[in-house]
Design a protein around this motif. Sequence first.
Motif, PDB file in Angstrom:
ATOM      1  N   ASN A 421     -18.026  64.961   2.844  1.00 38.80           N
ATOM      2  CA  ASN A 421     -17.085  65.158   3.944  1.00 38.80           C
ATOM      3  C   ASN A 421     -17.291  64.137   5.069  1.00 38.80           C
ATOM      4  OD1 ASN A 421     -14.951  66.744   4.807  1.00 38.80           O
ATOM      5  ND2 ASN A 421     -16.263  67.903   6.213  1.00 38.80           N
ATOM      6  N   ALA A 422     -18.566  63.780   5.316  1.00 37.42           N
ATOM      7  CA  ALA A 422     -18.856  62.819   6.392  1.00 37.42           C
ATOM      8  C   ALA A 422     -18.193  61.476   6.099  1.00 37.42           C
ATOM      9  CB  ALA A 422     -20.368  62.646   6.552  1.00 37.42           C
ATOM     10  N   VAL A 423     -18.051  61.171   4.830  1.00 36.02           N
ATOM     11  CA  VAL A 423     -17.346  59.938   4.454  1.00 36.02           C
ATOM     12  C   VAL A 423     -15.835  60.186   4.449  1.00 36.02           C
ATOM     13  CG1 VAL A 423     -16.996  58.226   2.627  1.00 36.02           C
ATOM     14  CG2 VAL A 423     -19.297  59.106   3.101  1.00 36.02           C
ATOM     15  N   ALA A 424     -15.443  61.295   3.836  1.00 36.87           N
ATOM     16  CA  ALA A 424     -14.006  61.576   3.673  1.00 36.87           C
ATOM     17  C   ALA A 424     -13.287  61.617   5.021  1.00 36.87           C
ATOM     18  CB  ALA A 424     -13.827  62.905   2.933  1.00 36.87           C
ATOM     19  N   ILE A 425     -13.910  62.269   6.004  1.00 34.61           N
ATOM     20  CA  ILE A 425     -13.307  62.365   7.347  1.00 34.61           C
ATOM     21  C   ILE A 425     -13.098  60.980   7.936  1.00 34.61           C
ATOM     22  CG2 ILE A 425     -13.915  62.949   9.726  1.00 34.61           C
ATOM     23  CD1 ILE A 425     -14.888  65.598   8.834  1.00 34.61           C
ATOM     24  N   ARG A 426     -14.078  60.119   7.769  1.00 35.24           N
ATOM     25  CA  ARG A 426     -13.968  58.764   8.327  1.00 35.24           C
ATOM     26  C   ARG A 426     -12.893  57.970   7.597  1.00 35.24           C
ATOM     27  NH1 ARG A 426     -19.374  60.404   9.527  1.00 35.24           N
ATOM     28  NH2 ARG A 426     -20.311  59.311  11.312  1.00 35.24           N
ATOM     29  N   LEU A 427     -12.898  58.057   6.267  1.00 33.89           N
ATOM     30  CA  LEU A 427     -11.910  57.290   5.499  1.00 33.89           C
ATOM     31  C   LEU A 427     -10.495  57.788   5.814  1.00 33.89           C
ATOM     32  CD1 LEU A 427     -13.551  56.761   1.976  1.00 33.89           C
ATOM     33  CD2 LEU A 427     -13.542  55.248   3.970  1.00 33.89           C
ATOM     34  N   ALA A 428     -10.350  59.081   5.996  1.00 36.85           N
ATOM     35  CA  ALA A 428      -9.025  59.631   6.304  1.00 36.85           C
ATOM     36  C   ALA A 428      -8.506  59.071   7.621  1.00 36.85           C
ATOM     37  CB  ALA A 428      -9.098  61.159   6.363  1.00 36.85           C
TER      38      ALA A 428
ATOM     39  N   GLN B 288     -15.290  72.541  10.340  1.00 32.27           N
ATOM     40  CA  GLN B 288     -15.713  71.929   9.069  1.00 32.27           C
ATOM     41  C   GLN B 288     -16.595  72.860   8.238  1.00 32.27           C
ATOM     42  OE1 GLN B 288     -17.427  67.972   9.614  1.00 32.27           O
ATOM     43  NE2 GLN B 288     -15.928  67.447  11.198  1.00 32.27           N
ATOM     44  N   LEU B 289     -17.409  73.624   8.932  1.00 34.77           N
ATOM     45  CA  LEU B 289     -18.360  74.517   8.264  1.00 34.77           C
ATOM     46  C   LEU B 289     -17.630  75.499   7.349  1.00 34.77           C
ATOM     47  CD1 LEU B 289     -21.331  75.429   8.086  1.00 34.77           C
ATOM     48  CD2 LEU B 289     -20.980  76.764  10.160  1.00 34.77           C
ATOM     49  N   SER B 293     -19.072  74.238   0.596  1.00 31.89           N
ATOM     50  CA  SER B 293     -19.551  75.094  -0.491  1.00 31.89           C
ATOM     51  C   SER B 293     -20.935  75.655  -0.175  1.00 31.89           C
ATOM     52  CB  SER B 293     -19.583  74.312  -1.804  1.00 31.89           C
ATOM     53  OG  SER B 293     -20.433  73.188  -1.673  1.00 31.89           O
ATOM     54  N   ARG B 294     -21.749  74.865   0.529  1.00 34.37           N
ATOM     55  CA  ARG B 294     -23.078  75.363   0.903  1.00 34.37           C
ATOM     56  C   ARG B 294     -23.039  75.937   2.318  1.00 34.37           C
ATOM     57  NH1 ARG B 294     -27.298  72.986  -2.397  1.00 34.37           N
ATOM     58  NH2 ARG B 294     -28.727  72.828  -0.646  1.00 34.37           N
ATOM     59  N   GLN B 295     -21.934  76.627   2.599  1.00 38.10           N
ATOM     60  CA  GLN B 295     -21.672  77.164   3.931  1.00 38.10           C
ATOM     61  C   GLN B 295     -22.812  78.041   4.452  1.00 38.10           C
ATOM     62  OE1 GLN B 295     -18.520  80.318   5.663  1.00 38.10           O
ATOM     63  NE2 GLN B 295     -17.714  78.978   4.076  1.00 38.10           N
ATOM     64  N   GLU B 296     -23.343  78.868   3.563  1.00 31.20           N
ATOM     65  CA  GLU B 296     -24.345  79.830   4.030  1.00 31.20           C
ATOM     66  C   GLU B 296     -25.608  79.103   4.515  1.00 31.20           C
ATOM     67  OE1 GLU B 296     -25.698  82.630   1.085  1.00 31.20           O
ATOM     68  OE2 GLU B 296     -27.355  83.130   2.459  1.00 31.20           O
ATOM     69  N   ILE B 297     -26.050  78.130   3.702  1.00 34.98           N
ATOM     70  CA  ILE B 297     -27.239  77.367   4.090  1.00 34.98           C
ATOM     71  C   ILE B 297     -26.981  76.601   5.386  1.00 34.98           C
ATOM     72  CG2 ILE B 297     -28.658  75.367   3.447  1.00 34.98           C
ATOM     73  CD1 ILE B 297     -28.299  76.257   0.502  1.00 34.98           C
ATOM     74  N   ALA B 298     -25.850  75.898   5.426  1.00 30.69           N
ATOM     75  CA  ALA B 298     -25.543  75.073   6.597  1.00 30.69           C
ATOM     76  C   ALA B 298     -25.391  75.935   7.848  1.00 30.69           C
ATOM     77  CB  ALA B 298     -24.285  74.254   6.338  1.00 30.69           C
TER      78      ALA B 298
END
Lengths: 437, 437
Positions: A421-428, B288-289, B293-298
Motif C-alpha cells: 500500500n505504501a507504494v500503491a498510494i504513491r504511484l496512484a 488505511q488500517l 489484511s493484517r489489520q489486527e496486528i497493525a
Amino acid sequence: MQIQWNELTEAQQAAALARPAQSNNPQLSEQVSDIIDRIRTNGDAALLDYTARFDGVNLATVKLSTEAKATALAQLGTDVKAAIDIAYRNIKAFHTAQMPKDVTLETQPGVLCELKHVALDAVGLYIPGGSAPLPSTVLMLGTTAQVAGCLRKVLVSPPNAQQSLAPEIIYAATLCGIDEIYLCGGAQAIAALALGTESIAKVDKIFGPGNSYVTEAKQQVALLAGGPAIDMPAGPSEVLVLADKDADADFVASDLLSQAEHGKDSQAILVTESQALAAAVELAVADQLARLSRQEIAAHAMQYARYIVCDDITQAIQVSNLYAPEHLIVQVTDTDTALAQLKYAGSIFVGPYSPESAGDYASGTNHVLPTYGYSRNYSSLGLLDFMRRFTVQTLSKAGLQDLGPAIMHLAEAEGLDAHKNAVAIRLAKLNAGTRDA
Amino acid sequence: MQIQWNELTEAQQAAALARPAQSNNPQLSEQVSDIIDRIRTNGDAALLDYTARFDGVNLATVKLSTEAKATALAQLGTDVKAAIDIAYRNIKAFHTAQMPKDVTLETQPGVLCELKHVALDAVGLYIPGGSAPLPSTVLMLGTTAQVAGCLRKVLVSPPNAQQSLAPEIIYAATLCGIDEIYLCGGAQAIAALALGTESIAKVDKIFGPGNSYVTEAKQQVALLAGGPAIDMPAGPSEVLVLADKDADADFVASDLLSQAEHGKDSQAILVTESQALAAAVELAVADQLARLSRQEIAAHAMQYARYIVCDDITQAIQVSNLYAPEHLIVQVTDTDTALAQLKYAGSIFVGPYSPESAGDYASGTNHVLPTYGYSRNYSSLGLLDFMRRFTVQTLSKAGLQDLGPAIMHLAEAEGLDAHKNAVAIRLAKLNAGTRDA
C-alpha cells in the motif's frame, strides 16, 4: 613436548591443538551481576567503594586529577617517551590508511543507494592494572579511536597507590587525545562505562583486555537491552610459529617465549617439517628461559608448549589452519607459497626479522586480535571497529515508478499489505498527477 | 497518541521514546539451553525429533531433497519471479560496491603492514517460517554472502506440510548460489548451525531474524567458547517518520502502517513540527488500517504509536537523534539540512518517493538493521559482516634495526623481557653479521 603429527590419530591431533577449557563459573557470573546492579543503583559511591575494597585505594573522586596527570608526566623517561612517539606514529599511519570510503550507487535509474561511515560517538577503553603498565594497549585502542574521530574517548584503569596511573599510560593517552581518564578497574569499571554514573557518562562500545571479571562484565553488559557493543570475545593469548629446517632456532625460541611470558595460560606452538629444528628450539627455549624476569610464568606456560613435527611444510600449514592462531609467525624460505595457503590468523609475522613483539608494540598493526580459534570468525581490531555504517536511499518519482511494481509483488508474496500500500498510494497520486514534489 | 514534546518533562520525554522492556525469561533460557545440549548429544536425531514436535512435520532427512526443490520451483509465479530477479540485481549491485580494498603501507622504511580481507568460510542463514514466506530475507543474507565469496552458505528454515519450503524462498536461495538447504527451525536449527550434526557441518557465523527462541539460541551459542559469531542483537522492528507541514499525510500514514503490520510489538513514531499534519496522519492511518489484511496486528501496534509534535524541525531532529531509529523516513522540504543533523539510524529513506518498503525489498540496501536504539552502537548489515580482516607485517633487516630500539624500550616499560629479547637476539646476530637471510 615433541609431537610427530603423523603418528597421532585424528582424535589425538585434535587434542594436540585443543585450547584450555573455558570454565563456566556460575559464582563469578553472580558476583559480576551483583557488581553491575550496585553500580546501576549507587553509581559513583559504589565505584569508589569497590576501588577501596579491590584496589586498596581510597579516592575522593573517580576522575584523574590534572595535578596527578602533570606529576606523572614529569616522571616519564626520555627513552620510553620517544618509543611511545614512534609506536604512536606507526599505529596512526596504518589505521589512517584503513579509512573506509562511503559508497554511492544508483542501482537502477532513480534509485540512489548510499553507505555512509561515521565514528562511534563514545568509546570506553579498558586498560588493565597490575605490576607493569600497558601503554601499548592505550596506543592500540586510543590511536584507533582518535583516527576514527570518536567524540568521547574514555579510559578507565585501576589506580596505583599514588591515586594515579603510570606515566607511560598517561602520556600515551595524552597523545591519543584522551581527556577523560577515570581511576577504576574490574567489573565495576565496565559497569560504569555501560550504565553511566554521576561522573562517567555511558559509552556506546567497550574495548580492551582484562581478567575474568572484566571479561564476564563485558559479556553481561553487552547482553543488556540497549547495552553497549563490545570488541570481541576474549581468550588466553597464543602464538603458532611455522618454521622450516632453515629457520633460526634462537629466533623461534624467543617468539615462543614472548608469548609464554604473557600468562600461565598462554599457548605456544611450534609447527615444523624438521625434527632437528624442533630439538634445537627446545634447547634454545631452555637456555633463554633461564634469564627471563618472568621466568616462572613463562616456564609454566611452556610446560604446555607443543613442538609439532610434520612430514613437510604443506602439512605444517594444514596444522596451522586447523589451529587458527591469534599470532602466526612464518619463518620459512618460501613465504609466498606459505602465505597463499595459510587461511586463518589474527596477525601474521613474516620472515626472520618480524618478531611478535614488533606487532605487539610498534610496527603499526593492532595487537588486539581474535584468540581461541576466533580468527576463523572474527577480525583483528581495526579502524572500522570504532565506526558504524548506515545506509541512505533516495528514490525519484521515476525511480519509484520503475521499481514500485517489483516491491508490490514481493510485499504480496510476503503477505504484507501495508508495505504494498505504501507504494500503491504513491504511484496512484503520481499517476493521477495530483502531486508534484 | 498525540504528544506535545515541549509540554513534557525530561522524564516524560524519555518515557515517550522508551522501547518495550525486554523481559529476561529464565524459563526460555533454560529451555533453549536444553535444546542446545540435546542437539550436541544427539545431532540429527534430536533435530528431526524437534521438527516433528514443534513444526508438526515428520522428516526422514533434514536436507531439502532435489525433488522437493524442483517441485517448488515449478510452482513459482512469473510476476514474483521477476520481482525477485530485480531485487536480487539491485542488492547484488549495492553490496558489490561495498567490496573493501586491502591496505598495504610501509609505516617506516622496512616495516611493511598489510590489512587483508577475506570472506568467512561458512555462514548460516536463518529464515523464519510462518504464514507467509520471506524471500526478501533470503536475498538480503544470501546475496551478501555470495558477493563476499563465502564458501558455504547454509540456509535453515522450518518445513511446511509438504516437507519443503515456499517456492519464493527456494528460488531466491538458488539465485544466491545457496546449495545447502536444511529443513529445520527454532533454537534447534541455531544449535545445529553452531555445533554441527551428522548432516549439517557447523558454520562460522549465524545471521537472520527469528522469534524469541531463535534470538535466545543465537545469544547462547555466541557465548560458547569457540562458538560462532552472530550478526547483531535483535529487537522489535521500528520506524520513525520525520515530517514537516508539507509532507503527504497519506504517505506518512502508509509508512507507519508498513511498520505496524510487522508485529504487535512494532514501534511506529511520527515526529513533526505540524500539529495539523499529525492530525491528518491520524485520520489517514484510521482510513488505511481498515483495509489491511493484517489489520489486527497493525491496529495493536498502532495503539502504541506516538505522534510527537515539536516546535520546529530542528527540535524534531533532536527527538529522532534521541530515539536512534532502525528505519528513519525523512519527508521534509529541506532534506540536506535535515540529513546533516540526523545522527543515528539503521537506514534512512529520503523524500516522498522512498517508502520503507523500497529498502525492505528491492532498492539494494540491506534490510537487516540495528533496532532498539542500537543504531548508536552497531552497523546496518553489509558486505563486511560476511568477511573477516587480518593483518600481515614484514620487517626487513634494516626495518628491525631501525624500529628495534623502540620495541625494546616499550617491552622494558611493560616488564616483558622475552618480548625485548626477541628483538635483542635478532639485532645481536645482525650486528655480528653472522646471519644473512
